[in-house]
Structure formats: structure tokens, C-alpha cells
Design a protein around this motif. Structure first.
Motif, PDB file in Angstrom:
ATOM      1  N   GLY A   1       0.820  -1.215   0.000  1.00 21.56           N
ATOM      2  CA  GLY A   1       0.000   0.000   0.000  1.00 21.56           C
ATOM      3  C   GLY A   1       0.847   1.255   0.000  1.00 21.56           C
ATOM      4  N   GLY A   2       2.125   1.116   0.334  1.00 20.32           N
ATOM      5  CA  GLY A   2       3.066   2.232   0.239  1.00 20.32           C
ATOM      6  C   GLY A   2       3.594   2.327  -1.186  1.00 20.32           C
ATOM      7  N   SER A   3       4.696   3.010  -1.372  1.00 16.89           N
ATOM      8  CA  SER A   3       5.256   3.192  -2.712  1.00 16.89           C
ATOM      9  C   SER A   3       6.733   2.861  -2.743  1.00 16.89           C
ATOM     10  CB  SER A   3       5.077   4.639  -3.182  1.00 16.89           C
ATOM     11  OG  SER A   3       3.717   4.930  -3.384  1.00 16.89           O
ATOM     12  N   LEU A   4       7.194   2.500  -3.923  1.00 16.40           N
ATOM     13  CA  LEU A   4       8.621   2.370  -4.171  1.00 16.40           C
ATOM     14  C   LEU A   4       9.028   3.641  -4.910  1.00 16.40           C
ATOM     15  CD1 LEU A   4      10.830  -0.464  -4.819  1.00 16.40           C
ATOM     16  CD2 LEU A   4      10.893   1.282  -6.556  1.00 16.40           C
ATOM     17  N   TYR A   5       9.926   4.414  -4.310  1.00 11.45           N
ATOM     18  CA  TYR A   5      10.391   5.669  -4.896  1.00 11.45           C
ATOM     19  C   TYR A   5      11.672   5.398  -5.673  1.00 11.45           C
ATOM     20  CZ  TYR A   5       6.987   8.405  -2.325  1.00 11.45           C
ATOM     21  OH  TYR A   5       5.816   8.944  -1.870  1.00 11.45           O
ATOM     22  N   TRP A   6      11.693   5.816  -6.929  1.00 10.21           N
ATOM     23  CA  TRP A   6      12.819   5.581  -7.829  1.00 10.21           C
ATOM     24  C   TRP A   6      13.838   6.714  -7.765  1.00 10.21           C
ATOM     25  CZ3 TRP A   6      13.453   0.982  -9.798  1.00 10.21           C
ATOM     26  CH2 TRP A   6      12.345   0.164 -10.048  1.00 10.21           C
ATOM     27  N   ILE A   7      15.112   6.337  -7.694  1.00 10.34           N
ATOM     28  CA  ILE A   7      16.217   7.299  -7.665  1.00 10.34           C
ATOM     29  C   ILE A   7      16.959   7.248  -8.996  1.00 10.34           C
ATOM     30  CG2 ILE A   7      18.392   7.938  -6.537  1.00 10.34           C
ATOM     31  CD1 ILE A   7      17.304   6.425  -4.043  1.00 10.34           C
ATOM     32  N   ILE A   8      17.124   8.413  -9.618  1.00  9.27           N
ATOM     33  CA  ILE A   8      17.909   8.550 -10.849  1.00  9.27           C
ATOM     34  C   ILE A   8      18.832   9.747 -10.662  1.00  9.27           C
ATOM     35  CG2 ILE A   8      17.870   8.993 -13.338  1.00  9.27           C
ATOM     36  CD1 ILE A   8      15.070   7.759 -13.406  1.00  9.27           C
ATOM     37  N   ASN A   9      20.112   9.564 -10.941  1.00  7.95           N
ATOM     38  CA  ASN A   9      21.095  10.654 -10.836  1.00  7.95           C
ATOM     39  C   ASN A   9      21.047  11.362  -9.482  1.00  7.95           C
ATOM     40  OD1 ASN A   9      22.068  10.198 -13.451  1.00  7.95           O
ATOM     41  ND2 ASN A   9      20.443  11.470 -14.324  1.00  7.95           N
ATOM     42  N   HIS A  10      21.022  10.587  -8.412  1.00  9.00           N
ATOM     43  CA  HIS A  10      21.061  11.100  -7.036  1.00  9.00           C
ATOM     44  C   HIS A  10      19.836  11.930  -6.656  1.00  9.00           C
ATOM     45  CE1 HIS A  10      25.154   9.653  -6.566  1.00  9.00           C
ATOM     46  NE2 HIS A  10      25.378  10.114  -7.770  1.00  9.00           N
ATOM     47  N   ALA A  11      18.703  11.607  -7.260  1.00  3.06           N
ATOM     48  CA  ALA A  11      17.468  12.311  -6.908  1.00  3.06           C
ATOM     49  C   ALA A  11      16.280  11.364  -7.036  1.00  3.06           C
ATOM     50  CB  ALA A  11      17.263  13.524  -7.812  1.00  3.06           C
ATOM     51  N   ILE A  12      15.332  11.480  -6.101  1.00  3.95           N
ATOM     52  CA  ILE A  12      14.071  10.738  -6.211  1.00  3.95           C
ATOM     53  C   ILE A  12      13.240  11.461  -7.261  1.00  3.95           C
ATOM     54  CG2 ILE A  12      11.955  10.070  -5.025  1.00  3.95           C
ATOM     55  CD1 ILE A  12      13.568   9.985  -2.417  1.00  3.95           C
ATOM     56  N   VAL A  13      12.750  10.717  -8.265  1.00  7.79           N
ATOM     57  CA  VAL A  13      12.033  11.350  -9.375  1.00  7.79           C
ATOM     58  C   VAL A  13      10.609  10.833  -9.579  1.00  7.79           C
ATOM     59  CG1 VAL A  13      14.150  11.947 -10.613  1.00  7.79           C
ATOM     60  CG2 VAL A  13      13.003   9.784 -11.102  1.00  7.79           C
ATOM     61  N   GLY A  14      10.326   9.615  -9.105  1.00  7.97           N
ATOM     62  CA  GLY A  14       9.000   9.043  -9.333  1.00  7.97           C
ATOM     63  C   GLY A  14       8.719   7.925  -8.348  1.00  7.97           C
ATOM     64  N   ARG A  15       7.476   7.452  -8.380  1.00 14.95           N
ATOM     65  CA  ARG A  15       7.085   6.381  -7.461  1.00 14.95           C
ATOM     66  C   ARG A  15       6.037   5.490  -8.111  1.00 14.95           C
ATOM     67  NH1 ARG A  15       2.181   6.706  -5.111  1.00 14.95           N
ATOM     68  NH2 ARG A  15       1.049   8.647  -5.376  1.00 14.95           N
ATOM     69  N   SER A  16       5.966   4.269  -7.585  1.00 14.27           N
ATOM     70  CA  SER A  16       4.935   3.306  -7.975  1.00 14.27           C
ATOM     71  C   SER A  16       4.419   2.639  -6.711  1.00 14.27           C
ATOM     72  CB  SER A  16       5.509   2.234  -8.893  1.00 14.27           C
ATOM     73  OG  SER A  16       5.932   2.790 -10.096  1.00 14.27           O
ATOM     74  N   ARG A  17       3.132   2.387  -6.674  1.00 16.79           N
ATOM     75  CA  ARG A  17       2.519   1.776  -5.499  1.00 16.79           C
ATOM     76  C   ARG A  17       2.913   0.310  -5.390  1.00 16.79           C
ATOM     77  NH1 ARG A  17      -1.409  -0.769  -4.126  1.00 16.79           N
ATOM     78  NH2 ARG A  17      -3.578  -0.605  -4.112  1.00 16.79           N
ATOM     79  N   ILE A  18       3.246  -0.131  -4.174  1.00 17.44           N
ATOM     80  CA  ILE A  18       3.602  -1.519  -3.900  1.00 17.44           C
ATOM     81  C   ILE A  18       2.311  -2.294  -3.624  1.00 17.44           C
ATOM     82  CG2 ILE A  18       4.816  -3.096  -2.340  1.00 17.44           C
ATOM     83  CD1 ILE A  18       6.734  -0.716  -1.711  1.00 17.44           C
ATOM     84  N   THR A  19       2.079  -3.362  -4.412  1.00 17.34           N
ATOM     85  CA  THR A  19       0.856  -4.140  -4.241  1.00 17.34           C
ATOM     86  C   THR A  19       1.086  -5.456  -3.519  1.00 17.34           C
ATOM     87  OG1 THR A  19       1.064  -5.133  -6.438  1.00 17.34           O
ATOM     88  CG2 THR A  19      -0.244  -3.105  -6.256  1.00 17.34           C
ATOM     89  N   GLY A  20       2.350  -5.885  -3.419  1.00 12.72           N
ATOM     90  CA  GLY A  20       2.599  -7.128  -2.695  1.00 12.72           C
ATOM     91  C   GLY A  20       4.016  -7.641  -2.835  1.00 12.72           C
ATOM     92  N   PHE A  21       4.266  -8.767  -2.169  1.00  9.09           N
ATOM     93  CA  PHE A  21       5.550  -9.465  -2.199  1.00  9.09           C
ATOM     94  C   PHE A  21       5.260 -10.931  -2.488  1.00  9.09           C
ATOM     95  CE2 PHE A  21       6.207  -5.701   0.243  1.00  9.09           C
ATOM     96  CZ  PHE A  21       7.494  -5.291  -0.065  1.00  9.09           C
TER      97      PHE A  21
END
Length: 130
Positions: free
Chosen positions: A44-64
Motif C-alpha cells: 500500500g506504500g510506494s517504491l520511490y525511484w532514484i535517478i542521478n542522485h534524486a528521487i524522481v517518481g514512485r509506484s505503489r507496492i501491491t505485494g511481495f
């Protein structure tokens, strides 16, 4: 409040490059050797993506999901949300990110302007200039 993760978008040069990886997909699966200890809090949280030493986007985590070879898949929605760029040091694997430290989403039609490169933003932040 769900817990978030951060991860390097390996090989992606820009947000648009990362967004291209999402095109035509129904879900995204990231394989990792070890499941996060606090994985239940991350759904229900998000995975935040890092590109070039900066957080730029996110996607919701639906499971493991455990794979046949004993690894774990972090299952994400195939929807990438642009966030206000925030400086973040590179790291291996994933790290936890609490909601109060996570950058906000960029609203539809909002002009984000020219973003500082991640390394420069981190240096200015350390100096107290941003």
C-alpha cells in the motif's frame, strides 16, 4: 500509514527513460534476494525511484511474492507517478522511506520547472542553501 521503499532505477538516465519501461505493462516485478523485514507495512506504500542522485517518481507496492528459486518479487502497479525531485544518495538494494520524508506528487499540469541535478542539490542542501 504505509511504509515506502527507495531504489536506484538502474540503467535509467531520466524520468522519461524510466516511464518508457512501464509502457504496456500490467504490473512491474522487481526481484530481490531478501524480502524487506517490514514488508507487511510496505504493501500500500510506494517504491520511490532514484535517478542521478534524486528521487524522481514512485509506484505503489501491491505485494511481495516468493519465487521458485527462493528470491522475492516486489510487485508494483504499472503506473509511474512523477514526484517533486528530492536529493537522495545512491545506495544498493532498497531502503525504507517514511511518509513524512517522502516527496510530494507533481499535480497534473503542474510545471516542475528546471530541476537541479541530484548531486548539486545535495551539496546545496548540506550548505543550507536550499
Amino acid at each position: 500509514m504505509p511504509l515506502n521503499l527507495t531504489k536506484i532505477a538502474f540503467g535509467a538516465k531520466s524520468y522519461d527513460d524510466l516511464a518508457h519501461r512501464y509502457e504496456g505493462r500490467r504490473e512491474i516485478r522487481l526481484t530481490t534476494r531478501n524480502r524487506p523485514t517490514r514488508h507487511e507495512e510496505c504493501v500500500g506504500g510506494s517504491l520511490y525511484w532514484i535517478i542521478n542522485h534524486a528521487i524522481v517518481g514512485r509506484s505503489r507496492i501491491t505485494g511481495f511474492v516468493k519465487t521458485d528459486d527462493g528470491r522475492w518479487n516486489i510487485v508494483l502497479e504499472a503506473r509511474l507517478v512523477r514526484v517533486h525531485q528530492q536529493a537522495k544518495r545512491a545506495h544498493q538494494g532498497w531502503r525504507y522511506l517514511t511518509e513524512d520524508k517522502a516527496p510530494g506528487d507533481v499535480a497534473e499540469g503542474e510545471d516542475i520547472g528546471d530541476a537541479l541535478p541530484g548531486k548539486l542539490a545535495m551539496k546545496l542542501e548540506r550548505l543550507g542553501l536550499v
